[in-house]
Design an enzyme around this catalytic site. Structure first.
Site, PDB file in Angstrom:
ATOM      1  N   ASP A 101       1.170  -1.427   0.064  1.00 20.92           N
ATOM      2  CA  ASP A 101       0.021  -0.073   0.551  1.00 20.92           C
ATOM      3  C   ASP A 101       0.759   1.075  -0.475  1.00 20.92           C
ATOM      4  O   ASP A 101       2.015   1.469   0.007  1.00 20.92           O
ATOM      5  CB  ASP A 101      -1.222  -0.062   1.212  1.00 20.92           C
ATOM      6  CG  ASP A 101      -1.587   1.776   1.356  1.00 20.92           C
ATOM      7  OD1 ASP A 101      -2.452   1.765   0.739  1.00 20.92           O
ATOM      8  OD2 ASP A 101      -1.769   1.646   2.621  1.00 20.92           O
ATOM      9  N   ASP A 160      -1.236  -0.542   5.911  1.00 20.37           N
ATOM     10  CA  ASP A 160      -2.427  -0.581   6.853  1.00 20.37           C
ATOM     11  C   ASP A 160      -3.391  -0.351   7.525  1.00 20.37           C
ATOM     12  O   ASP A 160      -3.416   0.360   8.019  1.00 20.37           O
ATOM     13  CB  ASP A 160      -1.118   1.269   7.829  1.00 20.37           C
ATOM     14  CG  ASP A 160      -1.807   2.189   7.040  1.00 20.37           C
ATOM     15  OD1 ASP A 160      -2.289   3.451   7.039  1.00 20.37           O
ATOM     16  OD2 ASP A 160      -2.233   1.881   5.514  1.00 20.37           O
ATOM     17  N   ASP A 176       0.175   4.881   0.834  1.00 22.66           N
ATOM     18  CA  ASP A 176       0.048   6.013   2.109  1.00 22.66           C
ATOM     19  C   ASP A 176      -0.244   5.284   3.759  1.00 22.66           C
ATOM     20  O   ASP A 176      -1.304   4.448   3.534  1.00 22.66           O
ATOM     21  CB  ASP A 176      -1.943   6.983   2.271  1.00 22.66           C
ATOM     22  CG  ASP A 176      -0.954   7.671   0.428  1.00 22.66           C
ATOM     23  OD1 ASP A 176      -1.182   9.130   0.804  1.00 22.66           O
ATOM     24  OD2 ASP A 176      -1.579   7.460  -0.391  1.00 22.66           O
TER      25      ASP A 176
END
Length: 223
Positions: free
Chosen positions: A13, A172, A15
């Site tokens: 991922d 996250d 960001d």
């Protein structure tokens, strides 16, 4: 033996996993507030919502969510504002430099799979030399579906020419783990990202968790 012994590609991922973009996302939201005569809010109010992009920023800044009468107009204004400040204060998390260089040094292809739109993903990554070695970059509008749908991850594995089972996905957010599992990939949850206070990471079902980017090297048995 490492649980990821058969991994031949690592996907991330963006960001909250590779980069800390919260300062620029929050900056765009605060610029919108100031244009409307409202005082800026502290970064920490925005940080845990940063993984949700415009939706998260507008919820904090104006208390509006999808379905609200003004949401679409505010979202477009946010996109325009954010595009002007993509890399003003955005940085790779500490340890990401070492992680990416170790993967490249080991001949392990890596890539990015994000829900961020291509209009932001491409110029942002091009502006950060560290990320120019990515074997694939899948944005939120590359495929008809965004995470948690597995389509973006399946497209990434197709582009690198590897079976999904040979790929590891690191993110996250619960959507990252859901997408990875649905695609048949191993998954790692990044605890250093934009986890909100109510995040129940143990319930996500990730294969492993890491508290810093370099910890991934241990699980991959890379120096």
């Amino acid at each position: 033996m490492t649980p990821f012994a058969g991994i031949r590609c690592v996907l991330f991922d963006l960001d909250g996993t590779l980069i800390d973009s919260a300062p620029d996302l929050a900056g765009a939201a605060n610029a919108m507030r100031e244009c409307r005569g409202l005082a800026p809010l502290p970064l920490e109010r925005y940080r845990s919502h940063s993984g949700s992009g415009a939706r998260g920023m507008l919820k904090v800044a104006f208390g509006v969510e999808p379905g609200h009468a003004s949401f679409d107009a505010l979202k477009q204004a946010f996109f325009d504002e954010y595009q002007q400040r993509l890399t003003l204060n955005t940085r790779a998390f500490d340890g990401v430099d070492r992680l990416i260089r170790a993967l490249s040094g080991a001949g392990l292809p890596w890539g990015v799979v994000t829900n961020k739109g291509q209009r932001f993903t491409v110029p942002l990554l091009q502006a950060m030399p560290l990320f120019r070695t990515a074997a694939t970059v899948i944005s939120g509008d590359t495929t008809p579906h965004a995470k948690p749908h597995p389509a973006p991850l399946l497209e990434a594995s197709r582009q690198v020419g590897l079976a999904p089972a040979s790929c590891l996905y690191v993110g996250d957010d619960v959507r990252d783990v859901q997408a990875g599992r649905a695609a048949g990939m191993s998954t790692v949850a990044a605890l250093y990202g934009y986890l909100g206070p109510d995040a129940d990471v143990a319930a996500w079902g990730a294969d492993r968790t890491i508290s810093a980017p370099e910890e991934l090297l241990k699980w991959l048995e890379l120096p």
